[in-house]
Design a protein around this motif. Structure first.
Motif, mmCIF file in Angstrom:
data_model
loop_
_atom_site.group_PDB
_atom_site.id
_atom_site.type_symbol
_atom_site.label_atom_id
_atom_site.label_comp_id
_atom_site.label_asym_id
_atom_site.label_seq_id
_atom_site.Cartn_x
_atom_site.Cartn_y
_atom_site.Cartn_z
ATOM 1 N N ALA A 189 0.826 -1.215 0.000
ATOM 2 C CA ALA A 189 0.000 0.000 0.000
ATOM 3 C C ALA A 189 0.854 1.257 0.000
ATOM 4 C CB ALA A 189 -0.934 -0.014 1.199
ATOM 5 N N THR A 190 2.045 1.197 0.627
ATOM 6 C CA THR A 190 2.905 2.383 0.688
ATOM 7 C C THR A 190 3.402 2.772 -0.699
ATOM 8 O OG1 THR A 190 3.618 1.737 2.905
ATOM 9 C CG2 THR A 190 4.963 3.355 1.740
ATOM 10 N N GLN A 191 3.814 1.791 -1.466
ATOM 11 C CA GLN A 191 4.291 2.076 -2.819
ATOM 12 C C GLN A 191 3.178 2.639 -3.703
ATOM 13 O OE1 GLN A 191 5.798 -1.938 -3.491
ATOM 14 N NE2 GLN A 191 7.909 -1.129 -3.644
ATOM 15 N N VAL A 192 1.995 2.086 -3.593
ATOM 16 C CA VAL A 192 0.865 2.605 -4.362
ATOM 17 C C VAL A 192 0.544 4.039 -3.944
ATOM 18 C CG1 VAL A 192 -1.583 2.308 -4.850
ATOM 19 C CG2 VAL A 192 -0.092 0.306 -4.728
ATOM 20 N N PHE A 193 0.629 4.323 -2.650
ATOM 21 C CA PHE A 193 0.351 5.679 -2.166
ATOM 22 C C PHE A 193 1.364 6.664 -2.714
ATOM 23 C CE2 PHE A 193 1.255 8.990 0.973
ATOM 24 C CZ PHE A 193 0.010 9.612 1.025
ATOM 25 N N TYR A 194 2.641 6.299 -2.710
ATOM 26 C CA TYR A 194 3.672 7.192 -3.227
ATOM 27 C C TYR A 194 3.474 7.469 -4.720
ATOM 28 C CZ TYR A 194 6.393 6.817 1.076
ATOM 29 O OH TYR A 194 6.818 6.885 2.380
ATOM 30 N N LEU A 195 3.089 6.459 -5.465
ATOM 31 C CA LEU A 195 2.872 6.648 -6.911
ATOM 32 C C LEU A 195 1.681 7.561 -7.163
ATOM 33 C CD1 LEU A 195 3.663 5.971 -9.794
ATOM 34 C CD2 LEU A 195 2.229 3.930 -9.650
ATOM 35 N N LEU A 196 0.611 7.360 -6.409
ATOM 36 C CA LEU A 196 -0.554 8.234 -6.563
ATOM 37 C C LEU A 196 -0.236 9.661 -6.167
ATOM 38 C CD1 LEU A 196 -3.439 5.943 -5.200
ATOM 39 C CD2 LEU A 196 -3.049 6.649 -7.561
ATOM 40 N N ALA A 197 0.529 9.827 -5.095
ATOM 41 C CA ALA A 197 0.894 11.173 -4.651
ATOM 42 C C ALA A 197 1.749 11.878 -5.694
ATOM 43 C CB ALA A 197 1.635 11.091 -3.316
ATOM 44 N N PHE A 198 2.692 11.139 -6.287
ATOM 45 C CA PHE A 198 3.545 11.726 -7.325
ATOM 46 C C PHE A 198 2.718 12.125 -8.553
ATOM 47 C CE2 PHE A 198 6.129 11.164 -11.168
ATOM 48 C CZ PHE A 198 7.125 12.094 -10.915
ATOM 49 N N SER A 199 1.768 11.290 -8.936
ATOM 50 C CA SER A 199 0.922 11.596 -10.095
ATOM 51 C C SER A 199 0.068 12.826 -9.837
ATOM 52 C CB SER A 199 0.035 10.390 -10.414
ATOM 53 O OG SER A 199 0.812 9.247 -10.701
ATOM 54 N N LEU A 200 -0.513 12.930 -8.660
ATOM 55 C CA LEU A 200 -1.324 14.098 -8.334
ATOM 56 C C LEU A 200 -0.476 15.369 -8.290
ATOM 57 C CD1 LEU A 200 -3.685 12.625 -5.567
ATOM 58 C CD2 LEU A 200 -4.265 13.197 -7.933
ATOM 59 N N MET A 201 0.747 15.250 -7.791
ATOM 60 C CA MET A 201 1.628 16.412 -7.744
ATOM 61 C C MET A 201 1.950 16.899 -9.160
ATOM 62 S SD MET A 201 5.426 16.799 -6.086
ATOM 63 C CE MET A 201 6.121 15.753 -7.377
ATOM 64 N N MET A 202 2.240 15.981 -10.082
ATOM 65 C CA MET A 202 2.552 16.361 -11.446
ATOM 66 C C MET A 202 1.353 17.005 -12.135
ATOM 67 S SD MET A 202 5.694 15.722 -11.846
ATOM 68 C CE MET A 202 5.797 16.000 -13.604
ATOM 69 N N LEU A 203 0.161 16.475 -11.894
ATOM 70 C CA LEU A 203 -1.040 17.079 -12.475
ATOM 71 C C LEU A 203 -1.275 18.479 -11.931
ATOM 72 C CD1 LEU A 203 -3.518 14.041 -12.457
ATOM 73 C CD2 LEU A 203 -2.439 15.106 -14.453
ATOM 74 N N THR A 204 -0.995 18.674 -10.650
ATOM 75 C CA THR A 204 -1.175 19.998 -10.047
ATOM 76 C C THR A 204 -0.195 21.000 -10.631
ATOM 77 O OG1 THR A 204 -1.924 18.980 -7.985
ATOM 78 C CG2 THR A 204 -1.222 21.273 -7.893
ATOM 79 N N VAL A 205 1.062 20.589 -10.777
ATOM 80 C CA VAL A 205 2.063 21.472 -11.377
ATOM 81 C C VAL A 205 1.669 21.828 -12.809
ATOM 82 C CG1 VAL A 205 4.462 21.598 -12.157
ATOM 83 C CG2 VAL A 205 3.934 20.655 -9.909
ATOM 84 N N ASP A 206 1.147 20.860 -13.535
ATOM 85 C CA ASP A 206 0.727 21.116 -14.918
ATOM 86 C C ASP A 206 -0.436 22.096 -14.961
ATOM 87 O OD1 ASP A 206 0.473 20.779 -17.743
ATOM 88 O OD2 ASP A 206 -1.122 19.338 -17.399
ATOM 89 N N LYS A 207 -1.412 21.911 -14.072
ATOM 90 C CA LYS A 207 -2.579 22.805 -14.068
ATOM 91 C C LYS A 207 -2.200 24.215 -13.667
ATOM 92 C CE LYS A 207 -5.932 19.877 -15.099
ATOM 93 N NZ LYS A 207 -6.780 20.041 -16.315
ATOM 94 N N VAL A 208 -1.363 24.346 -12.639
ATOM 95 C CA VAL A 208 -1.022 25.667 -12.121
ATOM 96 C C VAL A 208 0.028 26.347 -12.992
ATOM 97 C CG1 VAL A 208 -0.069 26.926 -10.145
ATOM 98 C CG2 VAL A 208 -1.634 25.010 -9.771
ATOM 99 N N GLY A 209 1.090 25.623 -13.329
ATOM 100 C CA GLY A 209 2.201 26.244 -14.044
ATOM 101 C C GLY A 209 2.010 26.351 -15.538
ATOM 102 N N TYR A 210 1.353 25.380 -16.146
ATOM 103 C CA TYR A 210 1.238 25.340 -17.607
ATOM 104 C C TYR A 210 -0.205 25.331 -18.096
ATOM 105 C CZ TYR A 210 6.122 23.998 -17.141
ATOM 106 O OH TYR A 210 7.461 23.964 -16.808
ATOM 107 N N ASN A 211 -1.129 25.579 -17.187
ATOM 108 C CA ASN A 211 -2.555 25.648 -17.557
ATOM 109 C C ASN A 211 -3.035 24.359 -18.221
ATOM 110 O OD1 ASN A 211 -5.071 26.897 -17.714
ATOM 111 N ND2 ASN A 211 -4.647 27.807 -19.720
ATOM 112 N N GLY A 212 -2.524 23.235 -17.744
ATOM 113 C CA GLY A 212 -2.922 21.943 -18.289
ATOM 114 C C GLY A 212 -2.315 21.614 -19.636
ATOM 115 N N GLY A 213 -1.220 22.303 -20.010
ATOM 116 C CA GLY A 213 -0.636 22.127 -21.335
ATOM 117 C C GLY A 213 -0.011 20.761 -21.556
ATOM 118 N N ILE A 214 0.645 20.220 -20.515
ATOM 119 C CA ILE A 214 1.295 18.918 -20.676
ATOM 120 C C ILE A 214 0.240 17.822 -20.866
ATOM 121 C CG2 ILE A 214 2.772 17.217 -19.549
ATOM 122 C CD1 ILE A 214 4.186 19.510 -18.136
#
Length: 358
Positions: A189-214
């Motif tokens: 469960a820990t590995q799955v949590f880390y992967l989900l957290a990393f994915s959500l972080m990347m989506l947030t950076v894309d939405k905020v920094g690049y307006n969803g461009g990536i």
């Protein structure tokens, strides 16, 4: 001495010893003299003769018609040669001026490039530039649009159905891949949590920094892989913008047909496709707060050209939501009432569809 008048056989009939030359002798001498004169004068231009070889020395109607046809053909060939020479010179001039225009566009001097194109149009070398002849400018109702086989909702309410489906499929594929990895590789469960957290972080950076461009770049690229008609639809959409701008007197600067091309050539994200224009005149009028009616009409028709082309091709528009939003924001910024804005948009839609159908 008696003398009998007249000549027989070219000799005198009198009994005297006459030494005058005969008529035949005079004619022969004259012909010889003319021949010697012609030989001394050099070669002469031989002109076509109207006399035929018939017995009566006259030209028949058929021979005369053939003769005049030959002369007309010679004149036509001469005129055609002269016209071809003129066309070659005009083409050379047009080519040189267009090369100069491209240099001005690449240097960012859109006003100078537009000036060159307008000069070529005035000289008759560019026949279509700024030659749009649309429908009369007046107030049109929704029924007027329907009478011209235009459904307002299908034209003015674009929905991105295909890309939304592609985005949904990608999300489902990501979740399925995550679950498969969890069961195949026996992740905890820990590995799955880390992967989900990393994915959500990347989506947030894309939405905020690049307006969803990536995310948009990935979805647009995947959508083109699985459906070739989607790329054709986008190309036709941008072609509508390009064509309407040109015939209404606004010089196109360039275009992109995919999010990847926009990133590669313009270094921009969150752009599916687009067309840019040499619109310095429009920008100056907007900045001064004095937008003329003719300039507004051009901008409105250009903005609706993409959805109009999709409507003509497919019966409805999917792309172009940003075009409609930009047009609405412009009319609101100009202080248009709802009725005045509706009249402007309806006329622009009808005029644009009419021009594209031509």
């Amino acid at each position: 001495m008696t003398r009998v008048l007249g000549r027989v056989g070219g000799t005198c009939c009198c009994t005297c010893s006459c030494t005058r030359p005969s008529l035949r002798t005079q004619t022969t001498s004259s012909a010889n003299a003319n021949a010697n004169a012609n030989a001394n004068a050099g070669p002469r231009l031989r002109l076509p003769t109207l006399r035929s070889r018939s017995k009566n020395g006259r030209m028949s109607k058929k021979q005369f018609s053939s003769y005049t046809t030959t002369i007309n053909n010679n004149n036509n060939n001469h005129n055609a040669t002269k016209a071809r020479s003129t066309n070659v010179e005009s083409f050379s001039t047009l080519k040189d001026r267009l090369v100069q225009m491209e240099k001005e566009v690449e240097a960012g001097r859109g006003a100078s490039a537009t000036k060159i194109v307008r000069e070529l149009q005035e000289e008759g070398l560019l026949g279509a530039f700024s030659r749009a002849e649309g429908v009369p400018k007046r107030s049109y109702t929704l029924q007027d649009l329907r009478l011209n086989k235009i459904e307002p909702a299908a034209l003015l309410s674009p929905t991105e159905n295909y890309l939304e489906k592609v985005s949904t499929y990608c999300q489902r594929a990501y979740v399925a891949g995550l679950l498969s990895t969890y069961f195949v590789y026996h992740w905890d469960a820990t590995q799955v949590f880390y992967l989900l957290a990393f994915s959500l972080m990347m989506l947030t950076v894309d939405k905020v920094g690049y307006n969803g461009g990536i995310e948009f770049l990935a979805v647009d690229t995947i959508g083109r892989w699985f459906n070739k008609s989607y790329g054709v639809r986008v190309s036709r959409h941008e072609a509508g913008h390009f064509l309407i701008a040109y015939i209404m007197g606004v010089l196109p600067r360039g275009y992109t047909l995919s999010a990847w091309n926009a990133l590669k050539y313009n270094m921009t994200l969150s752009v599916q496709a687009g067309t840019s224009f040499c619109d310095e005149d429009f920008q100056n009028e907007v900045a001064s707060g004095k937008l003329t009616s003719s300039t507004l009409d051009k901008f409105c028709c250009i903005a609706l050209a993409g959805v109009a082309q999709e409507f003509i091709d497919h019966g409805s528009a999917e792309g172009g939501r940003n075009d409609i939003l930009q047009l609405d924001n412009l009319l609101q910024g100009l202080g248009f009432t709802q009725k005045k804005a509706d009249d402007q948009i309806r006329w622009s839609a009808l005029n644009t569809v009419f021009l594209l159908r031509k």
